[in-house]
Scaffold this motif. Structure first.
Motif, PDB file in Angstrom:
ATOM      1  N   ASP A   7       0.838  -1.198   0.000  1.00  0.00           N
ATOM      2  CA  ASP A   7       0.000   0.000   0.000  1.00  0.00           C
ATOM      3  C   ASP A   7       0.871   1.246   0.000  1.00  0.00           C
ATOM      4  OD1 ASP A   7      -2.757  -1.164   0.454  1.00  0.00           O
ATOM      5  OD2 ASP A   7      -1.762  -1.935   2.240  1.00  0.00           O
ATOM      6  N   TYR A  32      -8.870   5.465   1.018  1.00  0.00           N
ATOM      7  CA  TYR A  32      -9.295   4.145   1.495  1.00  0.00           C
ATOM      8  C   TYR A  32     -10.674   4.273   2.146  1.00  0.00           C
ATOM      9  CZ  TYR A  32      -4.364   3.081   0.817  1.00  0.00           C
ATOM     10  OH  TYR A  32      -3.110   2.922   0.268  1.00  0.00           O
ATOM     11  N   PRO A  73      -3.511   4.099   4.773  1.00  0.00           N
ATOM     12  CA  PRO A  73      -3.789   2.681   5.054  1.00  0.00           C
ATOM     13  C   PRO A  73      -3.488   2.325   6.503  1.00  0.00           C
ATOM     14  CG  PRO A  73      -1.742   2.896   3.805  1.00  0.00           C
ATOM     15  CD  PRO A  73      -2.380   4.254   3.826  1.00  0.00           C
ATOM     16  N   GLN A  87      -7.126   0.828   7.593  1.00  0.00           N
ATOM     17  CA  GLN A  87      -6.866  -0.598   7.506  1.00  0.00           C
ATOM     18  C   GLN A  87      -6.240  -1.143   8.785  1.00  0.00           C
ATOM     19  OE1 GLN A  87      -4.582  -1.189   3.878  1.00  0.00           O
ATOM     20  NE2 GLN A  87      -6.427  -1.351   2.651  1.00  0.00           N
ATOM     21  N   ILE A 126      -8.709   0.657  -1.106  1.00  0.00           N
ATOM     22  CA  ILE A 126      -8.591   1.901  -1.864  1.00  0.00           C
ATOM     23  C   ILE A 126      -9.729   2.012  -2.878  1.00  0.00           C
ATOM     24  CG2 ILE A 126      -7.132   1.108  -3.773  1.00  0.00           C
ATOM     25  CD1 ILE A 126      -5.482   3.732  -3.291  1.00  0.00           C
ATOM     26  N   THR A 133      -2.855  -3.021  -3.547  1.00  0.00           N
ATOM     27  CA  THR A 133      -3.140  -1.633  -3.901  1.00  0.00           C
ATOM     28  C   THR A 133      -2.076  -1.089  -4.846  1.00  0.00           C
ATOM     29  OG1 THR A 133      -4.128  -1.299  -1.735  1.00  0.00           O
ATOM     30  CG2 THR A 133      -3.557   0.673  -2.981  1.00  0.00           C
TER      31      THR A 133
END
Length: 583
Positions: free
Chosen positions: A173, A179, A313, A317, A334, A487
């Protein structure tokens, strides 16, 4: 899996011939007496060293599993002194410098700050220990570069790499990107998103469909915080990265050197981002706590599923994409923003912004030198760098060698992928996330190859990880994005990534007059930025923007802008040069 062996071959001639052990000015002094580091440090008398760390977000005695590793190997405790925690800007630094003792181990900026400390006699020459080091000398070229013009070795650069500077230093990423909660986006029917502004109606539909999180509290498309505001509102800067820009003071500079913008200009990407927030707030999409909460409070909301969009991220995430959530098809991925050209930092040939040094008054410099060398070893890289940097932690606890390469252990999966786990007593006990290194830097980029495994340090780039983390969330994302597995693969294959070559550029320190003006101007910009983001309508937004421009012009904005513009262009020249040399 990309191999870095071919890239390493390109850099090898530099690493082999630029030995510091025979240099003067930028290496080991001719009259330096070598000091052996080959000792049983675990059997030495216990010591506690002061670590002045400009990157640390924790202050006090290091504890947990990382502290136990350091204690077992070096019989040493780390007392972290963190300006970020102590507050007061450079006050703590200036006070300790004035006392003549900044710390025993020092992590600070290279360039003028390192020069200041070297010339002031606050750093110890590491040249006598260099010959006995096993790991640091592998990066001779970068070390020689950062110590150029000095009669000795006074700093070891961080974030070292053998990857070409024209390649991104990220793993799966990029650092930035839009995101969003992919499961809610899927429910909405995967609507097309042409531009930044087109995110808003999509987010509105997602929020309206899920007004509450599982904890019963309201959900918001966007949540902001103020902790990291500097020359500008930090959350105002983030959307600009989607179009290839990064900040240099009050300038937004495009990664490819094609554009430079004053952030207060009406048509700047920064003002565009503020307008994005203002429109989002009018639509009821912005968390009303944004003006008062800190990062930790905001992060907890992401963990609880109360926020739908993340610019990083390692926010959305990291907080929400637990193994269980992803198995349930829930999490951040994303978005397919059609016009994005996401900014990515290229791998730094000469290391990152910070250096690691030994304080001139350190009582046991040889032991500290051995500790520094260990930080650059495969074991040290994995143990010291945080999981958000991609490191897997200590071998034997979180990962092990498998038949087909490294793989996370059952404990590692729980600790890293499932939201956390308690560490066994023999490893130090406590929560895994609380026991990691507080040094907050990566000695070697996690995308680099670990010579003990033949694979990158980052567990996210291991075949075993890629094979075992396939889940309904990532599979659905891949299916609707054209089949990429990461990503980075999606962005690169679609021409949506703009890499700024890693030139290890150091921004010159402001002269005192410029610094004074900058401090006044940035305070005004930040104040007006927040007001603009929460303006009740277009008229108020435009009025506040005009007031901001008039106010900062009166404070001397143009004078500082000229400095920042020159620095931005000098940075680009350095990027072009390093790309031509190594790319």
């Amino acid at each position: 899996m990309r191999s870095h062996k071919a890239i390493a071959v390109l850099v090898a001639p530099l690493l082999g011939i630029l030995s510091l052990t025979a240099c003067t000015g930028s290496g080991t002094a001719d009259d330096a007496e070598p000091v052996s580091l080959d000792q049983d440090w675990a059997a030495a008398d216990p010591i506690t060293i002061d670590v002045f760390d400009g990157l640390a977000n924790y202050q006090g005695i290091e504890s947990g599993w990382f502290a136990k590793i350091v204690k077992d190997k070096f019989n040493m405790e780390l007392n972290i002194i963190a300006p970020n925690v102590a507050g007061g800007g450079d006050t703590l630094y200036n006070t300790r410098v004035a006392s003549g003792d900044l710390g025993d181990l020092i992590i600070t900026d290279k360039g003028e700050r390192m020069d200041e400390l070297t010339e002031g006699g606050l750093l110890k020459d590491m040249a006598p220990y260099y010959e006995s080091m096993e790991n640091v000398p592998k990066y001779d070229a970068a070390i020689q570069h950062v110590n150029e013009g000095k009669d000795g070795v006074f700093g070891i650069p961080t974030q070292l790499s053998s990857v070409k500077p024209t390649e991104p230093n990220d793993g799966v990423d990029p650092t930035f990107g839009p995101y969003l909660r992919w499961d809610y986006y899927a429910e909405a029917g995967y609507p097309e998103i042409d531009t930044l502004e087109d995110l808003l109606p999509v987010l509105k539909e997602m929020q309206d469909a899920h007004p509450e999180a599982d904890n019963g509290k309201p959900t918001y498309a966007i949540s902001l915080f103020k902790d990291w505001d500097g020359n500008m509102m930090v959350m105002g800067k983030q959307p600009t990265t989607l179009y290839g820009y990064d900040e240099m003071g009050f300038v937004l500079a495009k990664a490819d050197g094609s554009d430079y913008q004053s952030i207060v200009d009406a048509d700047s990407q920064y003002v565009r981002a503020l307008k994005f927030y203002q429109e989002a707030n009018e639509m009821g999409l912005v968390d009303p706590d944004s003006t008062t909460q800190n990062y930790d409070t905001m992060f907890a909301k992401y963990q609880a599923g109360q926020v739908l969009l993340s610019w990083w991220p390692w926010l959305g995430q990291s907080a929400y994409n637990t193994e269980q959530n992803m198995k349930d098809g829930k999490g951040f991925m994303i978005a397919p923003l059609k016009d994005q050209t996401v900014f990515s930092y290229g791998a730094e040939v000469y290391g990152g912004k910070q250096v690691v040094s030994i304080g001139a008054k350190a009582e046991d410099p040889a032991r500290i030198a051995a500790f520094i060398d260990w930080l650059y070893s495969p074991e040290g890289v994995q143990a010291n760098a945080s999981e958000t940097m991609g490191a897997a932690g200590p071998e034997g606890l979180t990962w092990e060698q498998g038949t087909d390469g490294p793989e996370l252990t059952e404990f590692g999966r729980k600790a890293i992928l499932e939201g956390g786990a308690d560490v066994p007593a023999e490893w130090g006990g406590g929560a895994y996330k609380d026991g990691g290194s507080s040094l907050n830097f990566s000695a070697v980029l996690p995308i680099d190859e670990d010579p003990t495994t033949g694979f990158p340090y980052s567990y996210k780039l291991w075949p075993s990880y890629q094979e075992t983390v396939a889940n309904p969330l990532t599979e659905d994302w891949s299916e609707h994005m054209g089949g990429p597995t990461t990503t980075m693969e999606y962005l690169q294959s679609n021409g949506m990534l703009t890499v700024a070559p890693g030139a290890s550029f150091t921004t010159p320190t402001d002269e005192s007059q410029i610094e004074t003006i900058r401090n006044q101007v940035k305070a005004s910009i930040v104040e007006y930025s927040w007001k603009m983001a929460f303006a009740k309508d277009d008229a108020e937004f435009d009025s506040l923007q005009a007031e901001m421009q008039e106010t900062v012009d009166g404070l001397g904005y143009a004078e500082v802008l000229e400095v920042d513009m020159a620095n931005a262009k000098a940075q680009n020249e350095a990027r072009v040069a390093v790309a031509n040399e190594f790319g």
